[in-house]
Design an enzyme around this catalytic site. Structure first.
Site, PDB file in Angstrom:
ATOM      1  N   ARG A  23      31.588  31.265  -2.127  1.00 37.50           N
ATOM      2  CA  ARG A  23      32.123  30.655  -0.905  1.00 37.50           C
ATOM      3  C   ARG A  23      33.376  29.829  -1.214  1.00 37.50           C
ATOM      4  NH1 ARG A  23      28.192  31.300   3.136  1.00 37.50           N
ATOM      5  NH2 ARG A  23      26.033  31.282   2.436  1.00 37.50           N
ATOM      6  N   PHE A  83      33.078  44.902   2.835  1.00 38.94           N
ATOM      7  CA  PHE A  83      32.415  43.625   2.588  1.00 38.94           C
ATOM      8  C   PHE A  83      33.438  42.630   2.044  1.00 38.94           C
ATOM      9  CE2 PHE A  83      29.754  40.507   0.431  1.00 38.94           C
ATOM     10  CZ  PHE A  83      28.800  40.271   1.407  1.00 38.94           C
ATOM     11  N   ASP A 116      30.643  40.417  12.954  1.00 34.49           N
ATOM     12  CA  ASP A 116      30.390  41.767  12.456  1.00 34.49           C
ATOM     13  C   ASP A 116      29.762  42.572  13.596  1.00 34.49           C
ATOM     14  OD1 ASP A 116      30.114  43.778  10.497  1.00 34.49           O
ATOM     15  OD2 ASP A 116      28.164  43.053   9.866  1.00 34.49           O
ATOM     16  N   LYS A 121      35.426  42.016  12.549  1.00 35.68           N
ATOM     17  CA  LYS A 121      35.153  43.390  12.103  1.00 35.68           C
ATOM     18  C   LYS A 121      34.776  44.186  13.329  1.00 35.68           C
ATOM     19  CE  LYS A 121      33.094  43.260   7.530  1.00 35.68           C
ATOM     20  NZ  LYS A 121      31.821  43.332   6.786  1.00 35.68           N
ATOM     21  N   GLY A 163      28.677  29.859   6.427  1.00 37.50           N
ATOM     22  CA  GLY A 163      29.997  30.473   6.239  1.00 37.50           C
ATOM     23  C   GLY A 163      31.123  29.842   7.035  1.00 37.50           C
TER      24      GLY A 163
HETATM   25  P1  IMP Z   1      26.664  39.726  12.885  1.00 39.90           P
HETATM   26  O1  IMP Z   1      25.488  39.203  13.630  1.00 39.90           O
HETATM   27  O2  IMP Z   1      26.445  41.127  12.386  1.00 39.90           O
HETATM   28  O3  IMP Z   1      27.960  39.612  13.649  1.00 39.90           O
HETATM   29  O4  IMP Z   1      26.707  38.892  11.564  1.00 39.90           O
HETATM   30  C1  IMP Z   1      27.646  37.964  11.310  1.00 39.90           C
HETATM   31  C2  IMP Z   1      27.281  37.201  10.061  1.00 39.90           C
HETATM   32  O5  IMP Z   1      26.977  38.079   8.957  1.00 39.90           O
HETATM   33  C3  IMP Z   1      28.484  36.401   9.635  1.00 39.90           C
HETATM   34  O6  IMP Z   1      28.487  35.135  10.216  1.00 39.90           O
HETATM   35  C4  IMP Z   1      28.344  36.375   8.139  1.00 39.90           C
HETATM   36  O7  IMP Z   1      27.541  35.269   7.770  1.00 39.90           O
HETATM   37  C5  IMP Z   1      27.634  37.654   7.788  1.00 39.90           C
HETATM   38  N1  IMP Z   1      28.609  38.701   7.359  1.00 39.90           N
HETATM   39  C6  IMP Z   1      29.024  39.761   8.069  1.00 39.90           C
HETATM   40  N2  IMP Z   1      29.903  40.517   7.385  1.00 39.90           N
HETATM   41  C7  IMP Z   1      30.067  39.890   6.191  1.00 39.90           C
HETATM   42  C8  IMP Z   1      30.881  40.178   5.026  1.00 39.90           C
HETATM   43  O8  IMP Z   1      31.655  41.144   4.941  1.00 39.90           O
HETATM   44  N3  IMP Z   1      30.781  39.273   4.011  1.00 39.90           N
HETATM   45  C9  IMP Z   1      29.950  38.197   4.044  1.00 39.90           C
HETATM   46  N4  IMP Z   1      29.181  37.889   5.111  1.00 39.90           N
HETATM   47  C10 IMP Z   1      29.239  38.735   6.182  1.00 39.90           C
HETATM   48 MG    MG Z   2      28.363  33.252   9.551  1.00 39.94          MG
END
Ligand code: IMP
Ligand code: MG
Length: 204
Positions: free
Chosen positions: A163, A150, A101, A129, A42
């Protein structure tokens, strides 16, 4: 019928914000040569645009990580699938992420990087987020605060798709997108989506 998704951050807003982030990083790292680490996949779109707004002799590298299972009980358990090619010892590292996130992925990554004795480690995330944060994290450079919805586009995927949407879309109806994964095709470059940018007269 309500829209499956709508534009949350348009391509022009994204471009302008990245310009500001690039300027801030250029100023803060003056006289240094940071290494920007992108988290695949991403973060790669953001990295590509960001580095062209930074006026420094920088390097880039990529890392890929995966979460065990992805279930709640696997909290924080992350595995490095692809490691950096460069040694970050003594270097100024900037981790470039599309979205933070829960923060679990990034907090693991940061501790892994810090164990390699870099001069510094900072985070540059396009979207934050923050209401979903579980692992506390300092985001030095933040593009936008992101609502708890999302999002897809600009590097972010839904089941590995979309993407390449130039804007960031908020998906209002995930169930509808799951039932019809083609629902957002009109947002792809050159599509008939609401943010299609018309070129100047006569351009191709
Ligand atoms: P975390 O470990 O929960 O912070 O996850 C982060 C990763 O989850 C990001 O780098 C994204 O790849 C994926 N992610 C989190 N939220 C979204 C979203 O709303 N759309 C798409 N991918 C997301
Ligand atoms: Mg990511």
């Amino acid at each position: 019928m309500p829209e499956v998704a709508s534009v949350l951050f348009g391509r022009e807003d994204i471009r302008r914000r990245i310009e500001e982030l690039g300027r801030a990083i250029t100023g803060d790292y003056e006289g240094r040569a940071p290494i920007l680490v992108s988290v695949l996949k991403g973060g790669s779109v953001f990295l590509a645009d960001l580095i062209r707004e930074i006026r420094l002799p920088l390097a880039i590298d990529y890392m890929s990580i995966s979460r065990y299972g992805g279930a709640a009980e696997s909290m924080g358990r992350v595995r490095i699938v692809k490691d950096l090619e460069q040694d970050v010892g003594g270097r100024d590292v900037i981790v470039v992420e599309d979205i933070v996130d829960t923060g679990l992925t990034l907090s693991y990554l940061i501790s892994a990087l810090e164990s390699r004795d870099p001069a510094s480690v900072e985070v540059c995330a396009l979207l934050d987020k923050s209401v979903r944060r579980i692992a506390p994290l300092t985001i030095r450079y933040r593009g936008f605060e992101c609502p708890d919805v999302f999002v897809v586009g600009y590097g972010l995927d839904f089941q590995e798709r979309y993407r390449n949407i130039p804007d960031i879309l908020a998906v209002q109806d995930l169930a509808a997108l799951g039932a019809d994964p083609d629902a957002l095709l009109s947002h792809l470059p050159g599509g008939s989506g609401p943010h299609e940018v018309a070129g100047p007269e006569g351009s191709v």
